[in-house]
Scaffold this active site. Sequence first.
Site, PDB file in Angstrom:
ATOM      1  N   GLY A 158       0.784  -1.234   0.000  1.00 35.29           N
ATOM      2  CA  GLY A 158       0.000   0.000   0.000  1.00 35.29           C
ATOM      3  C   GLY A 158       0.811   1.276   0.000  1.00 35.29           C
ATOM      4  N   SER A 159       2.037   1.244  -0.540  1.00 37.72           N
ATOM      5  CA  SER A 159       2.830   2.483  -0.505  1.00 37.72           C
ATOM      6  C   SER A 159       2.252   3.532  -1.462  1.00 37.72           C
ATOM      7  CB  SER A 159       4.308   2.210  -0.792  1.00 37.72           C
ATOM      8  OG  SER A 159       4.515   1.891  -2.138  1.00 37.72           O
ATOM      9  N   ASN A 160       1.699   3.114  -2.581  1.00 36.98           N
ATOM     10  CA  ASN A 160       1.066   4.091  -3.480  1.00 36.98           C
ATOM     11  C   ASN A 160      -0.185   4.681  -2.843  1.00 36.98           C
ATOM     12  OD1 ASN A 160       2.361   4.509  -6.248  1.00 36.98           O
ATOM     13  ND2 ASN A 160       2.577   2.295  -5.929  1.00 36.98           N
TER      14      ASN A 160
ATOM     15  N   MET B  62      -3.813  -6.765  -7.149  1.00 35.86           N
ATOM     16  CA  MET B  62      -3.287  -7.808  -8.012  1.00 35.86           C
ATOM     17  C   MET B  62      -4.381  -8.771  -8.468  1.00 35.86           C
ATOM     18  SD  MET B  62      -0.557  -6.483  -8.334  1.00 35.86           S
ATOM     19  CE  MET B  62       1.210  -6.631  -8.380  1.00 35.86           C
ATOM     20  N   ARG B  63      -5.399  -8.206  -9.113  1.00 32.20           N
ATOM     21  CA  ARG B  63      -6.523  -9.000  -9.590  1.00 32.20           C
ATOM     22  C   ARG B  63      -7.113  -8.317 -10.799  1.00 32.20           C
ATOM     23  NH1 ARG B  63      -9.968 -12.617  -7.111  1.00 32.20           N
ATOM     24  NH2 ARG B  63     -11.945 -11.830  -7.862  1.00 32.20           N
ATOM     25  N   LEU B  64      -7.465  -9.117 -11.785  1.00 34.59           N
ATOM     26  CA  LEU B  64      -8.179  -8.538 -12.930  1.00 34.59           C
ATOM     27  C   LEU B  64      -9.601  -8.234 -12.496  1.00 34.59           C
ATOM     28  CD1 LEU B  64      -7.096 -10.699 -15.994  1.00 34.59           C
ATOM     29  CD2 LEU B  64      -6.697  -8.253 -15.653  1.00 34.59           C
TER      30      LEU B  64
ATOM     31  N   ASN C 120      -4.868   2.943 -12.940  1.00 34.21           N
ATOM     32  CA  ASN C 120      -3.912   1.983 -12.387  1.00 34.21           C
ATOM     33  C   ASN C 120      -2.507   2.539 -12.538  1.00 34.21           C
ATOM     34  OD1 ASN C 120      -2.929  -0.547 -11.383  1.00 34.21           O
ATOM     35  ND2 ASN C 120      -2.461  -1.179 -13.484  1.00 34.21           N
TER      36      ASN C 120
ATOM     37  N   HIS D 278       1.447   1.159 -12.971  1.00 36.44           N
ATOM     38  CA  HIS D 278       2.189  -0.066 -13.299  1.00 36.44           C
ATOM     39  C   HIS D 278       3.683   0.264 -13.360  1.00 36.44           C
ATOM     40  CE1 HIS D 278       2.877  -4.039 -14.926  1.00 36.44           C
ATOM     41  NE2 HIS D 278       3.703  -3.483 -15.780  1.00 36.44           N
TER      42      HIS D 278
HETATM   43  C1  GAR Z   1       3.576  -1.042  -7.348  1.00 38.52           C
HETATM   44  O1  GAR Z   1       4.897  -1.115  -7.786  1.00 38.52           O
HETATM   45  C2  GAR Z   1       2.622  -1.000  -8.519  1.00 38.52           C
HETATM   46  O2  GAR Z   1       3.119  -0.273  -9.593  1.00 38.52           O
HETATM   47  C3  GAR Z   1       2.483  -2.462  -8.853  1.00 38.52           C
HETATM   48  O3  GAR Z   1       2.398  -3.093  -7.603  1.00 38.52           O
HETATM   49  C4  GAR Z   1       3.166  -2.344  -6.666  1.00 38.52           C
HETATM   50  C5  GAR Z   1       2.303  -2.093  -5.453  1.00 38.52           C
HETATM   51  O4  GAR Z   1       3.059  -1.503  -4.431  1.00 38.52           O
HETATM   52  N1  GAR Z   1       1.350  -2.732  -9.679  1.00 38.52           N
HETATM   53  C6  GAR Z   1       1.331  -3.609 -10.678  1.00 38.52           C
HETATM   54  O5  GAR Z   1       2.281  -4.312 -10.956  1.00 38.52           O
HETATM   55  C7  GAR Z   1       0.031  -3.658 -11.465  1.00 38.52           C
HETATM   56  N2  GAR Z   1       0.153  -4.524 -12.591  1.00 38.52           N
HETATM   57  P1  GAR Z   1       2.361  -0.750  -3.245  1.00 38.52           P
HETATM   58  O6  GAR Z   1       1.354  -1.738  -2.635  1.00 38.52           O
HETATM   59  O7  GAR Z   1       3.459  -0.426  -2.292  1.00 38.52           O
HETATM   60  O8  GAR Z   1       1.683   0.465  -3.815  1.00 38.52           O
END
Ligand code: GAR
Length: 188
Positions: free
Chosen positions: A12-14, A89-91, A106, A108
Site C-alpha cells: 500500500g505504498s502508493n 493484483m486482480r483482474l 492503475n 504499473h
Molecule cells: C507497485 O509497484 C505498482 O506499480 C504495482 O504493484 C506495486 C504495489 O506496491 N502494480 C502492478 O504491478 C500492477 N500490474 P504498493 O502496494 O506499495 O503500492
Amino acid sequence: MTRLGILLSGRGSNFRAIHGAIERGELPAEIAMVVSNVPEAAGVVYAREKGLPVFAETSKGVPRAEFDRRVLGVLREAGVEWVCLAGYMRLLSAEFIQAYAGRIVNIHPSLLPSFPGLDAQRQAFEHGVKVTGCTVHLVDEGLDTGPIVAQSAVPVLEGDTVESLSARILEAEHQLYPATIARLVRSR
Ligand code: GAR
C-alpha cells in the site's frame, strides 16, 4: 471533493502516497473507501490506523464476478466516483469495468506497453533495457492495457539490482500517481 475508492492487495505504498498528497492539499479528493482482497495486507492496517472506511475480504475461492459485484456495491454505497488501483493484483470483471468506465486508474511499474503483468521491474531488468519507469493508465479488460495517461522514465544504472531499480521506480510512482490523479479529477 472527488470521492476516491482505493483498491489494494499489499504493502500500500502508493495508497499512502495518495493519502499524503490529499493531506498536504495537493490532491482535491477524499478517500471514501479502501478495498482489499487480502484482509491482512499492510495497506489495510494503514487505512484502519488513519480511520478510513475499509472493506477487506479474501477473494480466495470466490468467483470473480461475485466478488467484484460485492466490491461494486460497497463502492457505490460509499459514493465513490473514481477507482484507483494501487497494487490490486486482480483482474476486474467486465461488469465492474463497465460500471466505472473511464474512471478506473492503475499504476504499473514499467513503461507500458513494455513489460505488462507480474514482476515488471524484473522483466525490464532481465531484458537489459537502459530506461524503464512507471505508467498511469485507464483500466480496460486487459492486463495492464488501456489508454496511457502519464509516464515517468527511470534510468537503469550501472550496478543496479532488481531491488535497487524497483526502489527507484517506486519513488517515481509515488510522485507520478497522486499528481496524475489530481490532474484527472480536476479535468472532469
Ligand atoms: C507497485 O509497484 C505498482 O506499480 C504495482 O504493484 C506495486 C504495489 O506496491 N502494480 C502492478 O504491478 C500492477 N500490474 P504498493 O502496494 O506499495 O503500492
